[in-house]
Write an enzyme that holds these catalytic residues in place. Sequence first.
Site, PDB file in Angstrom:
ATOM      1  N   CYS A  67      53.974  -1.844   9.372  1.00  0.00           N
ATOM      2  CA  CYS A  67      53.372  -3.176   9.349  1.00  0.00           C
ATOM      3  C   CYS A  67      52.369  -3.267  10.502  1.00  0.00           C
ATOM      4  O   CYS A  67      52.604  -2.753  11.588  1.00  0.00           O
ATOM      5  CB  CYS A  67      54.362  -4.315   9.507  1.00  0.00           C
ATOM      6  N   ARG A  88      49.284   1.412   8.834  1.00  0.00           N
ATOM      7  CA  ARG A  88      50.624   1.009   9.279  1.00  0.00           C
ATOM      8  C   ARG A  88      51.472   0.459   8.128  1.00  0.00           C
ATOM      9  O   ARG A  88      52.650   0.172   8.293  1.00  0.00           O
ATOM     10  CB  ARG A  88      50.517  -0.033  10.386  1.00  0.00           C
ATOM     11  N   TRP A 139      54.551  -3.032   5.336  1.00  0.00           N
ATOM     12  CA  TRP A 139      55.357  -1.928   4.815  1.00  0.00           C
ATOM     13  C   TRP A 139      56.758  -2.520   4.667  1.00  0.00           C
ATOM     14  O   TRP A 139      57.428  -2.788   5.662  1.00  0.00           O
ATOM     15  CB  TRP A 139      55.348  -0.764   5.798  1.00  0.00           C
ATOM     16  N   ASN A 156      56.077  -7.719  12.940  1.00  0.00           N
ATOM     17  CA  ASN A 156      56.333  -6.297  12.743  1.00  0.00           C
ATOM     18  C   ASN A 156      57.626  -5.961  13.479  1.00  0.00           C
ATOM     19  O   ASN A 156      57.737  -6.259  14.666  1.00  0.00           O
ATOM     20  CB  ASN A 156      55.150  -5.490  13.302  1.00  0.00           C
ATOM     21  N   GLY A 157      58.580  -5.397  12.768  1.00  0.00           N
ATOM     22  CA  GLY A 157      59.866  -5.077  13.392  1.00  0.00           C
ATOM     23  C   GLY A 157      60.994  -5.486  12.458  1.00  0.00           C
ATOM     24  O   GLY A 157      60.766  -5.758  11.275  1.00  0.00           O
ATOM     25  N   GLU A 192      55.258  22.740   8.675  1.00  0.00           N
ATOM     26  CA  GLU A 192      54.192  21.738   8.762  1.00  0.00           C
ATOM     27  C   GLU A 192      53.265  21.814   7.546  1.00  0.00           C
ATOM     28  O   GLU A 192      52.861  20.793   6.989  1.00  0.00           O
ATOM     29  CB  GLU A 192      53.412  21.930  10.078  1.00  0.00           C
ATOM     30  N   LYS A 229      52.680  18.650   4.915  1.00  0.00           N
ATOM     31  CA  LYS A 229      51.358  18.104   4.532  1.00  0.00           C
ATOM     32  C   LYS A 229      51.217  18.098   3.016  1.00  0.00           C
ATOM     33  O   LYS A 229      50.806  17.107   2.428  1.00  0.00           O
ATOM     34  CB  LYS A 229      50.204  18.939   5.119  1.00  0.00           C
ATOM     35  N   GLU A 236      53.621  15.410   1.328  1.00  0.00           N
ATOM     36  CA  GLU A 236      53.378  13.973   1.547  1.00  0.00           C
ATOM     37  C   GLU A 236      52.069  13.502   0.938  1.00  0.00           C
ATOM     38  O   GLU A 236      51.942  12.340   0.564  1.00  0.00           O
ATOM     39  CB  GLU A 236      53.502  13.582   3.023  1.00  0.00           C
ATOM     40  N   HIS A 269      68.687  34.581   2.067  1.00  0.00           N
ATOM     41  CA  HIS A 269      69.968  33.853   2.208  1.00  0.00           C
ATOM     42  C   HIS A 269      70.008  32.657   1.273  1.00  0.00           C
ATOM     43  O   HIS A 269      70.779  31.736   1.486  1.00  0.00           O
ATOM     44  CB  HIS A 269      70.179  33.457   3.669  1.00  0.00           C
ATOM     45  N   LYS A 282      52.079   4.914   9.015  1.00  0.00           N
ATOM     46  CA  LYS A 282      51.784   5.823  10.115  1.00  0.00           C
ATOM     47  C   LYS A 282      52.767   5.727  11.283  1.00  0.00           C
ATOM     48  O   LYS A 282      53.196   6.736  11.813  1.00  0.00           O
ATOM     49  CB  LYS A 282      50.361   5.576  10.620  1.00  0.00           C
TER      50      LYS A 282
HETATM   51  C1  F6R Z   1      53.234  13.486   8.927  1.00  0.00           C
HETATM   52  C2  F6R Z   1      53.347  12.453   9.917  1.00  0.00           C
HETATM   53  C3  F6R Z   1      54.712  12.084  10.414  1.00  0.00           C
HETATM   54  C4  F6R Z   1      54.671  11.824  11.923  1.00  0.00           C
HETATM   55  C5  F6R Z   1      56.013  11.270  12.396  1.00  0.00           C
HETATM   56  C6  F6R Z   1      56.038  11.054  13.894  1.00  0.00           C
HETATM   57  O1  F6R Z   1      51.905  13.718   8.557  1.00  0.00           O
HETATM   58  O2  F6R Z   1      52.387  11.869  10.316  1.00  0.00           O
HETATM   59  O3  F6R Z   1      55.667  13.047  10.105  1.00  0.00           O
HETATM   60  O4  F6R Z   1      54.354  13.005  12.582  1.00  0.00           O
HETATM   61  O5  F6R Z   1      56.280  10.058  11.767  1.00  0.00           O
HETATM   62  O6  F6R Z   1      55.088  10.130  14.297  1.00  0.00           O
HETATM   63  P1  F6R Z   1      54.588  10.041  15.789  1.00  0.00           P
HETATM   64  O7  F6R Z   1      53.896  11.313  16.097  1.00  0.00           O
HETATM   65  O8  F6R Z   1      53.679   8.869  15.813  1.00  0.00           O
HETATM   66  O9  F6R Z   1      55.814   9.857  16.636  1.00  0.00           O
END
Ligand code: F6R
Length: 606
Positions: free
Chosen positions: A2, A35, A81, A107-108, A476, A480, A483, A499, A601
């Site tokens: 949010c 957000r 969100w 937000n929260g 990683e 990517k 998601e 395994h 985010k």
């Molecule tokens: C993936 C992504 C998330 C963040 C995770 C941590 O692309 O963006 O997995 O890496 O939510 O977020 P931060 O780095 O803001 O603590």
Amino acid sequence: MCGIVGFVGKKSFDEKGGVNGAEVVVDGLKRLEYRGYDSWGVAIPGEKKILLHKAVGKIGGFELSSAPELKGTIAIGHTRWATHGGVTEINSHPHLSADKTIAVVHNGIIENYQEMRAKLEKKGVKFRSQTDTEVIPQAIQIELKKTPDFKKAVRNVLNELEGSYAVAIVVEGGKKLIGARKGSPLVFGIGKDGYYLGSDVPAFLKYANKAIFLDDLEMVEADEKGYEIINITTGKKVEKKITKIAWSIEDAEKGGYPHFMIKEMLEQPMVLDKTAATSNVELKKAAAMIKRAKQIWVVACGTALHAGMYGSYIFALNNDINLRPVSAGEFPYFAKFVGKNDLVICVSQSGETADVMEAVKSAHDSGAKVLALVNVMGSSLMRASDYSIVTKAGPEICVLSTKAYLSQVAMFMMLSYELNNKIAAGKKQLKAIKADAEKILVKDSLAKIKKVAKGLARADNIYAIGRGVNYPTSLEACLKIKEVSYIHAEGFAGGDLKHGPIALIAPGTPVLVFVANDGPKGAPFGGAAKEIVSNAMEVKARGAEVIGISYENNQVFDRYFAVGDHGIFTGIVAIIYSQVLSYYIALEKKLDPDKPRNLAKSVTVK
Ligand code: F6R
């Protein structure tokens, strides 16, 4: 999760030079969409009523010209969100009091909202939504009967709330904007036309480059004449430092690119350059903390955790230092082993991730020190840590983390060189990596990656394997892919294949194979490289389509993406291929890479 925005102009909107608050807030919400983007809304306090505009979906395409009634000197807004209550217009913010005189964006999570709601309902208050937020305006309206001073009434209600909040509040006919925070981020911007509130700085960067980072339990009240910040518990005035924001608005704009994701991936060579220029003083201070520590934990989530895992391999191989990476959400299970001589390194882009913030608290409770590698200046993590290095990614707007990951791994690399007293060599190596990264991001190379992505977009499953530093690279890469494209993707350590995971390989299954030269210098496919190539043979023998991302080609690869040989740092370049692949897979599937479904985010709730 949010985003909230607020504005109060220094001149009334009716006066010459006065700014329309709705314009500022709508612009801010568009910039904060990363957000949350389930629904959005704006409120403007008029003389006789609060103007409210809400909609389900993304704010992206909304034009203010389609709602000409949205005008005013003061405005608040929210991009959601959903946590409590489904994605509906009624549940979207702003929420009003029953008499529609008070509007709140939040937000929260208000943890005691059910008790508060029950109490208010007993007093005859009718609720409209299923959200936790609605208790705030409703409780303020009731509190005003006892405490007619609006500011005091707001403070009393805030003191009753349990959980986390960043709120912006306006009242009908009022001339003031109120903002307050506890556990969720809120920044107060100071510009020439007025004062701003934003969950993140990009909300108002276009208008103001000075800001005050509010701390927990602080409340700001602003009007056209000025502002005052008080402590919510005591009501006492607090003096705060004004910070000049180093980011420019161009950093937070698409700048002609179709998506933030591609813009941010293309910025990565510059990010590596900036990381190489990290001040020696900062690196030395952080290195001293590392040297002093008995045990070192690395705590982070998602992509940042993968960067921390990569860092742990770098430190093991280059420094003989043992870092223990733990997902922040799992850290509570191990917190009892953290001692007062330990160091907890927290890695985070946003600096607001709830699980990471809880880990900081628990580390401090054990007497351990906290070192943050954090991208957002003034963030909660930065302020709560004993020392922090700001990573050099600049504003990352795309929900997917790309350039922040590179900046985090590169910072571990710099620290590793600093610990060996070889910082000049580290800078030189990072420059070489940067030059290599640039080669991947040129037109012809992008076109080649796009072609491969076209084929991958049809896959049901994609796997990646790597060993050593490229185990986190594989994790990683697959994070990517999944998601952004919603294709099932999993990364594995090459050694784990037999395994269990090898059972997943069927004819045609794409497998990305990351190869780094971490064996004896000069030896072709030495060390782990030799072993991962053998693993590639094993999956190929079972029909996999093998896509090699390696410093050297090999006959096992059906497709080959070349990277320079940067030893254990090769993964810093190699990951770029998988980022770009994910981007083009998403485009091929007609998905919005900047805003994947269900994600936001900043994960500010647990
Ligand atoms: C993936 C992504 C998330 C963040 C995770 C941590 O692309 O963006 O997995 O890496 O939510 O977020 P931060 O780095 O803001 O603590």
